[in-house]
Write a protein that holds these residues in place. Structure first.
Motif, mmCIF file in Angstrom:
data_model
loop_
_atom_site.group_PDB
_atom_site.id
_atom_site.type_symbol
_atom_site.label_atom_id
_atom_site.label_comp_id
_atom_site.label_asym_id
_atom_site.label_seq_id
_atom_site.Cartn_x
_atom_site.Cartn_y
_atom_site.Cartn_z
ATOM 1 N N ASN A 4 0.724 -1.304 -0.045
ATOM 2 C CA ASN A 4 0.010 -0.063 0.035
ATOM 3 C C ASN A 4 0.602 1.084 -0.106
ATOM 4 O OD1 ASN A 4 -2.391 -1.655 0.257
ATOM 5 N ND2 ASN A 4 -1.904 -1.655 2.626
ATOM 6 N N PRO A 5 1.791 1.538 -0.912
ATOM 7 C CA PRO A 5 2.482 2.512 -0.828
ATOM 8 C C PRO A 5 1.612 3.856 -0.758
ATOM 9 C CG PRO A 5 2.911 1.244 -3.213
ATOM 10 C CD PRO A 5 1.603 0.754 -2.337
ATOM 11 N N TYR A 6 2.301 4.733 -0.014
ATOM 12 C CA TYR A 6 1.735 6.355 0.256
ATOM 13 C C TYR A 6 2.864 7.183 -0.046
ATOM 14 C CZ TYR A 6 0.241 9.956 3.373
ATOM 15 O OH TYR A 6 -0.112 11.239 3.846
ATOM 16 N N ILE A 7 2.712 7.742 -1.219
ATOM 17 C CA ILE A 7 3.613 8.813 -1.894
ATOM 18 C C ILE A 7 3.467 10.212 -1.581
ATOM 19 C CG2 ILE A 7 4.956 9.696 -3.534
ATOM 20 C CD1 ILE A 7 4.679 6.935 -5.009
ATOM 21 N N ALA A 8 4.028 11.028 -0.788
ATOM 22 C CA ALA A 8 3.777 12.471 -0.706
ATOM 23 C C ALA A 8 4.521 13.199 -1.361
ATOM 24 C CB ALA A 8 3.756 12.817 0.843
ATOM 25 N N VAL A 9 3.927 14.185 -2.007
ATOM 26 C CA VAL A 9 4.675 15.296 -2.841
ATOM 27 C C VAL A 9 4.738 16.591 -2.153
ATOM 28 C CG1 VAL A 9 5.037 16.699 -5.087
ATOM 29 C CG2 VAL A 9 4.171 14.046 -5.141
ATOM 30 N N GLU A 10 5.959 17.262 -1.906
ATOM 31 C CA GLU A 10 6.106 18.241 -1.014
ATOM 32 C C GLU A 10 6.953 19.428 -1.715
ATOM 33 O OE1 GLU A 10 4.895 20.053 0.864
ATOM 34 O OE2 GLU A 10 3.801 19.418 2.223
ATOM 35 N N GLY A 11 7.124 20.490 -1.285
ATOM 36 C CA GLY A 11 7.783 21.797 -1.773
ATOM 37 C C GLY A 11 6.968 23.141 -1.449
ATOM 38 N N ALA A 12 7.690 24.308 -1.345
ATOM 39 C CA ALA A 12 7.159 25.544 -1.019
ATOM 40 C C ALA A 12 6.049 25.686 -2.153
ATOM 41 C CB ALA A 12 8.187 26.400 -1.008
ATOM 42 N N LEU A 73 -6.699 6.841 5.310
ATOM 43 C CA LEU A 73 -5.527 6.295 5.796
ATOM 44 C C LEU A 73 -6.034 5.207 7.067
ATOM 45 C CD1 LEU A 73 -2.513 8.883 5.465
ATOM 46 C CD2 LEU A 73 -3.085 6.763 3.984
ATOM 47 N N LEU A 74 -6.988 5.787 7.759
ATOM 48 C CA LEU A 74 -7.091 4.995 8.887
ATOM 49 C C LEU A 74 -8.279 3.902 8.713
ATOM 50 C CD1 LEU A 74 -7.551 7.972 11.521
ATOM 51 C CD2 LEU A 74 -5.517 6.284 10.990
ATOM 52 N N THR A 75 -7.959 3.212 7.753
ATOM 53 C CA THR A 75 -8.806 2.041 7.300
ATOM 54 C C THR A 75 -7.851 0.916 7.161
ATOM 55 O OG1 THR A 75 -8.153 2.460 4.839
ATOM 56 C CG2 THR A 75 -10.131 3.590 5.661
ATOM 57 N N PRO A 76 -8.456 -0.580 7.391
ATOM 58 C CA PRO A 76 -7.428 -1.744 7.256
ATOM 59 C C PRO A 76 -6.562 -1.668 6.111
ATOM 60 C CG PRO A 76 -9.987 -2.088 7.878
ATOM 61 C CD PRO A 76 -9.923 -0.825 7.450
ATOM 62 N N ALA A 77 -5.545 -2.132 6.491
ATOM 63 C CA ALA A 77 -4.415 -1.882 5.509
ATOM 64 C C ALA A 77 -4.518 -2.998 4.300
ATOM 65 C CB ALA A 77 -2.939 -2.464 6.115
ATOM 66 N N SER A 78 -5.297 -4.125 4.444
ATOM 67 C CA SER A 78 -5.764 -4.826 3.505
ATOM 68 C C SER A 78 -6.525 -4.239 2.374
ATOM 69 C CB SER A 78 -6.331 -6.117 4.012
ATOM 70 O OG SER A 78 -7.491 -5.839 4.676
ATOM 71 N N THR A 79 -7.245 -3.082 2.784
ATOM 72 C CA THR A 79 -8.188 -2.580 1.730
ATOM 73 C C THR A 79 -7.720 -1.137 1.428
ATOM 74 O OG1 THR A 79 -9.492 -1.717 3.732
ATOM 75 C CG2 THR A 79 -10.199 -3.761 2.948
ATOM 76 N N ARG A 80 -6.762 -0.853 2.062
ATOM 77 C CA ARG A 80 -6.206 0.644 1.484
ATOM 78 C C ARG A 80 -5.753 0.758 0.246
ATOM 79 N NH1 ARG A 80 -2.079 2.037 5.482
ATOM 80 N NH2 ARG A 80 -3.632 1.498 6.938
ATOM 81 N N GLN A 81 -5.844 1.754 -0.532
ATOM 82 C CA GLN A 81 -5.671 1.757 -1.828
ATOM 83 C C GLN A 81 -4.121 2.460 -1.814
ATOM 84 O OE1 GLN A 81 -8.136 3.443 -4.920
ATOM 85 N NE2 GLN A 81 -9.583 3.526 -3.289
ATOM 86 N N PRO A 82 -3.369 2.407 -2.863
ATOM 87 C CA PRO A 82 -1.979 3.017 -2.881
ATOM 88 C C PRO A 82 -2.372 4.507 -3.348
ATOM 89 C CG PRO A 82 -2.093 1.178 -4.195
ATOM 90 C CD PRO A 82 -3.457 1.229 -3.754
ATOM 91 N N ILE A 83 -1.746 5.496 -2.590
ATOM 92 C CA ILE A 83 -1.791 6.788 -2.772
ATOM 93 C C ILE A 83 -0.890 7.702 -3.260
ATOM 94 C CG2 ILE A 83 -2.804 8.631 -1.024
ATOM 95 C CD1 ILE A 83 -3.920 6.676 0.654
ATOM 96 N N VAL A 84 -1.227 8.892 -3.698
ATOM 97 C CA VAL A 84 -0.118 10.013 -4.059
ATOM 98 C C VAL A 84 -0.848 11.192 -3.623
ATOM 99 C CG1 VAL A 84 1.047 11.279 -5.841
ATOM 100 C CG2 VAL A 84 0.799 8.941 -6.013
#
Length: 206
Positions: A4-12, A73-84
């Motif tokens: 369940n990859p969780y990618i965050a994109v950050e910057g000013a 995100l506060l859902t069961p890991a087995s059902t959580r989708q990969p997120i960007v």
């Protein structure tokens, strides 16, 4: 990387977070999570009088981001989708430390930690690092009315704040992979090869 990859994109402000997040979500077929910005009812007032409206603005952002992340995100890991996502929850503290002080900042810190300490953290952060001229150019180009009289001094300080914040995240979240992108040189919108370079770096950790 964990399941369940969780990618965050950050910057000013003006770095291109939402644009890159959208492109990455489409490429990897991940769920896209975009922060609420223009819907903040205190935004226009904040840009007219930062000191007067900062607390209301920051609390609105914090509560909305907490609700958005919690619902996703506060859902069961087995059902959580990969997120960007086009933000990391810590960005709330980046801005609050700059706009708030005294009792207001103390109260904000308490509420921030109460809401966010148990939220799952990203597996990977894409940090778009860009200098002031690049950011100002992109802010002007996207043409948001409330940003057109942007204080360059505030933005310059924000660039430094992001550097400090990324160092903080490295120390506090040692399992999180951080990929730094040179936003001054890489144009992931106009040059497909630059976008592919970013994708290749991410794939190394997926």
């Amino acid at each position: 990387m964990k399941q369940n990859p969780y990618i965050a994109v950050e910057g000013a402000i003006g770095a291109g977070k939402t644009t890159l997040s959208t492109m990455l979500a489409q490429r990897f077929e991940f769920m896209l999570m975009k922060e609420i910005v223009e819907e903040n009812p205190f935004l226009d007032k904040f840009y007219q009088n930062i000191e007067e409206w900062a607390f209301q603005l920051e609390m609105f952002f914090l509560c909305n981001r907490y609700k958005q992340l919690g619902d996703t995100l506060l859902t069961p890991a087995s059902t959580r989708q990969p997120i960007v996502s086009d933000y990391h929850i810590y960005k709330n503290m980046i801005f609050a430390e700059r706009t708030l002080s005294g009792v207001q900042l103390d109260k904000y810190r308490q509420i921030y930690h109460l809401l966010t300490d148990d939220l799952p953290k990203p597996n990977l952060i894409v940090y778009i690092k860009a200098d002031l001229d690049t950011l100002l150019h992109r802010i002007q180009k996207r043409g948001r009315d409330f940003e057109q009289n942007f204080d360059a001094g505030y933005l310059s300080q924000l660039v430094e704040d992001y550097e400090t914040a990324i160092s903080h995240i490295r120390a506090q979240e040692p399992d999180t992979v951080i990929i730094t992108i040179d936003g001054n040189k890489l144009d992931f919108v106009e040059r497909p090869e630059d976008f592919e370079q970013i994708v290749a770096k991410i794939k190394e950790h997926l």
